[in-house]
Design an enzyme around this catalytic site. Structure first.
Site, PDB file in Angstrom:
ATOM      1  N   ASP A 172       0.556  -1.443   0.060  1.00  0.00           N
ATOM      2  CA  ASP A 172       0.032   0.020  -0.046  1.00  0.00           C
ATOM      3  C   ASP A 172       0.903   1.264  -0.029  1.00  0.00           C
ATOM      4  O   ASP A 172       2.129   1.120  -0.423  1.00  0.00           O
ATOM      5  CB  ASP A 172      -0.966  -0.050   1.169  1.00  0.00           C
ATOM      6  CG  ASP A 172      -2.332   0.708   0.808  1.00  0.00           C
ATOM      7  OD1 ASP A 172      -2.678   1.747   0.773  1.00  0.00           O
ATOM      8  OD2 ASP A 172      -3.274  -0.263   0.920  1.00  0.00           O
TER       9      ASP A 172
ATOM     10  N   HIS B  83      -3.786   5.404   3.681  1.00  0.00           N
ATOM     11  CA  HIS B  83      -4.480   4.554   3.048  1.00  0.00           C
ATOM     12  C   HIS B  83      -4.167   3.070   3.402  1.00  0.00           C
ATOM     13  O   HIS B  83      -5.136   2.296   3.897  1.00  0.00           O
ATOM     14  CB  HIS B  83      -4.072   4.620   1.739  1.00  0.00           C
ATOM     15  CG  HIS B  83      -5.221   3.821   0.811  1.00  0.00           C
ATOM     16  ND1 HIS B  83      -4.761   2.683   0.284  1.00  0.00           N
ATOM     17  CD2 HIS B  83      -6.402   3.977   0.722  1.00  0.00           C
ATOM     18  CE1 HIS B  83      -5.705   2.237  -0.550  1.00  0.00           C
ATOM     19  NE2 HIS B  83      -7.026   3.083  -0.340  1.00  0.00           N
TER      20      HIS B  83
ATOM     21  N   SER C 224     -11.020  -0.605  -2.052  1.00  0.00           N
ATOM     22  CA  SER C 224      -9.812  -0.432  -1.345  1.00  0.00           C
ATOM     23  C   SER C 224     -10.008  -1.300   0.210  1.00  0.00           C
ATOM     24  O   SER C 224      -9.004  -1.954   0.611  1.00  0.00           O
ATOM     25  CB  SER C 224      -9.197   0.881  -1.080  1.00  0.00           C
ATOM     26  OG  SER C 224      -8.574   1.430  -1.999  1.00  0.00           O
TER      27      SER C 224
END
Length: 538
Positions: free
Chosen positions: A178, A218, A396
């Site tokens: 990520d 994220h 995601s």
């Protein structure tokens, strides 16, 4: 991964990109037999054990890339080596077009592949229907567990049934690829992971250092859907699993080098003995539009990242990725590496199990079913870097939710191969009998998958075999979930074709009513499978 740079997109066409991105493929490796004879020089014992369990042999791809070749290329003034891949025997370089082309003069260079496909003059240029491609925004998820707000996203998959039997991913390792993991080293939802030493390490491939608890949040959001544990607030789908955290995404730009860093991280995961790669990243458009992946490129074999993802699966790992968030655009299709055949591409549904409008759809350009499965991705409960529970939407988050549940299922059946675990999941899904390109095979039921695994211990499904045999008027053939289309041809003992049938579904019945009694030979064929057999009609 799409960045929030809309104000600057107006100026992109005016930019001059003097530096090009390219992959330089080598034609050999050094000391190949030595490494194959000494596998511990390439892979950890855990990685070797994973190969042994799944009967996967070591091969040329496992041998390290030749460092002397890399040094020679690095010595060329104006060429910068950005990443390397032993699997693909290639390096990612940056430089001017002329300098990169000059590398072809080295005898060890097999080919040069520019990210700008128009510069690959020896390659065929594929023309397709005009389709506007939009960026994929993958940033923007009997023990009794108090799931709190995360109950829906776990129970939608019947994940609580595995947790209640203490299948929480223990003994399994997930690599998360990520853009950053700030707060994982401090925030309360990750305390259990820290206290139990379940964060095994990681690496920042973008910065080339060990600083993983920084940059974009994220990755923190993503990890929380699997590993977070706060009673009555948020419990992830695999709180018992261990994790490696790899930063491969540079949020300051969108460049093909991120694909190469992803593959490099996947190779590292393989060498460490990782079981599952979970990645909520996908690629379609780049800062330089010349590098964009058109829909025709999303065929599972064209992009560097999809090639790497497919090899990762061949090494015995499961690879789970987000399908993308382009469902509401003019080009709603999955990105790369979600297009790779063996990759589990996960789309997003709402809490009511209907598809989220942003969830990218299939098929892949070559017509395969995508996405593979679905999980909650709209208003998913995640933890931010400060430990606050928030709602976020995107594929995601649906992808890591599935990754965590797969770790739990694999814990229950540690002797099964990655393909067998994948098929158990697919066979439990709501649309398994009639998959489509919005929901794929549907929403998995991991409780059903767990039970099915028990029954398969005593009853192994044989694929591509006609039964019953001998037969009366009807026979059946079972095909694995990865099989999409094909046909079955029947021949008499003289070799004459007497019947031809298309494969209509994964479980397909064939009528033999028009055939006389006797012995017949059948031939199953598709793009990737060829199988022969004999059937007796009584």
């Amino acid at each position: 991964m799409k960045k929030f740079v809309l104000l600057f997109l107006i100026f992109v066409p005016l930019l001059v990109f003097s530096q090009e991105e390219a992959w330089v493929y080598f034609n050999a490796k050094a000391n190949e037999q030595y490494f194959l004879d000494n596998p511990s020089m390439m892979l950890s014992q855990r990685a070797l054990d994973r190969r042994s369990t799944q009967n996967i042999a070591l091969d040329f791809k496992d041998v390290p890339i030749n460092q002397s070749f890399i040094n020679t290329v690095s010595a060329v003034s104006g060429i910068k080596v950005m990443a390397k891949s032993k699997w693909l025997n290639a390096i990612h370089v940056r430089g001017t077009q002329s300098l990169i082309n000059s590398l072809k003069n080295f005898g060890f260079v097999a080919k040069v592949d520019f990210a700008d496909k128009t510069l690959n003059t020896t390659n065929k240029i594929v023309t397709t229907k005009s389709v506007e491609i939009q960026k994929s925004d993958l940033k923007k998820e009997k023990t009794v567990y108090a799931y709190g707000g995360s109950a829906v996203q776990v129970e939608m998959l019947n994940g609580q049934l595995l947790h209640q039997q203490n299948y929480t991913g223990s003994g399994k390792i997930i690599a998360v690829l990520d853009s950053g993991f700030p707060g994982v080293d401090k925030a309360l939802p990750f305390k259990r992971l820290r206290d139990n030493n379940q964060i095994l390490g990681g690496y920042n491939f973008v910065k080339r250092n060990d600083d993983i608890f920084s940059q974009d949040s994220h990755g923190t959001f993503v990890l929380s859907t699997m590993g977070a544990y706060v009673d009555n607030v948020l419990i992830g789908t695999a709180p018992g699993a261990s994790y490696y955290l790899f930063i491969t995404e540079d949020v300051t730009s969108e460049n093909p080098v991120e694909e190469s860093l992803w593959v490099e991280a996947a190779e590292k995961a393989d060498s460490l003995g990782v079981d599952i790669i979970s990645s909520s990243l996908g690629y379609t458009d780049f800062d330089n539009p010349a590098y964009n992946h058109n829909y025709s490129d999303r065929n599972g074999t064209s992009t560097f990242i999809s090639k790497g993802a497919e090899i990762a699966f061949s090494r015995g790992m499961l690879v789970v990725v987000s399908s993308g968030n382009d469902g509401g655009t003019k080009s709603p299709y999955i990105g790369a590496p979600a297009d790779a055949p063996s990759v589990i591409a996960v789309g997003a549904v709402k809490a009511d199990k209907t598809i989220a409008g942003f969830s990218s759809i299939g098929p892949s350009f070559d017509g395969r079913i995508k996405p593979d499965v679905m999980a909650q991705g709209e208003k998913t409960v995640v933890s931010d870097e400060n430990g606050n529970s928030i709602f976020l939407s995107g594929t995601s988050f649906s992808a890591p939710i599935i990754s965590g549940m797969l770790a739990c299922l694999w814990q229950a059946y540690p002797d099964k191969t990655n393909q067998e675990i994948k098929e158990l999941m697919l066979e439990s899904a709501t649309k398994y009998a009639a998959p489509d390109n919005q929901y794929g095979y549907g929403i998995p039921d991991f409780g059903l998958a767990l039970n099915k695994g028990v029954s398969l211990k005593s009853e192994k499904i044989e694929y591509y075999v006609a039964y019953p045999n001998p037969a009366s008027d009807v026979i059946a053939v079972d095909f694995p979930p990865s099989f999409n289309s094909g046909k079955v041809l029947f021949y008499n003992v003289l070799g004459q074709k007497v019947l031809e049938k298309k494969v209509e579904s994964i479980h397909t019945d064939f009528s033999l009513e028009s055939l006389n009694r006797g012995i017949y030979f059948y031939h199953i064929e598709s793009d990737s499978v060829s199988k022969n057999g004999k059937i007796i009609k009584k």
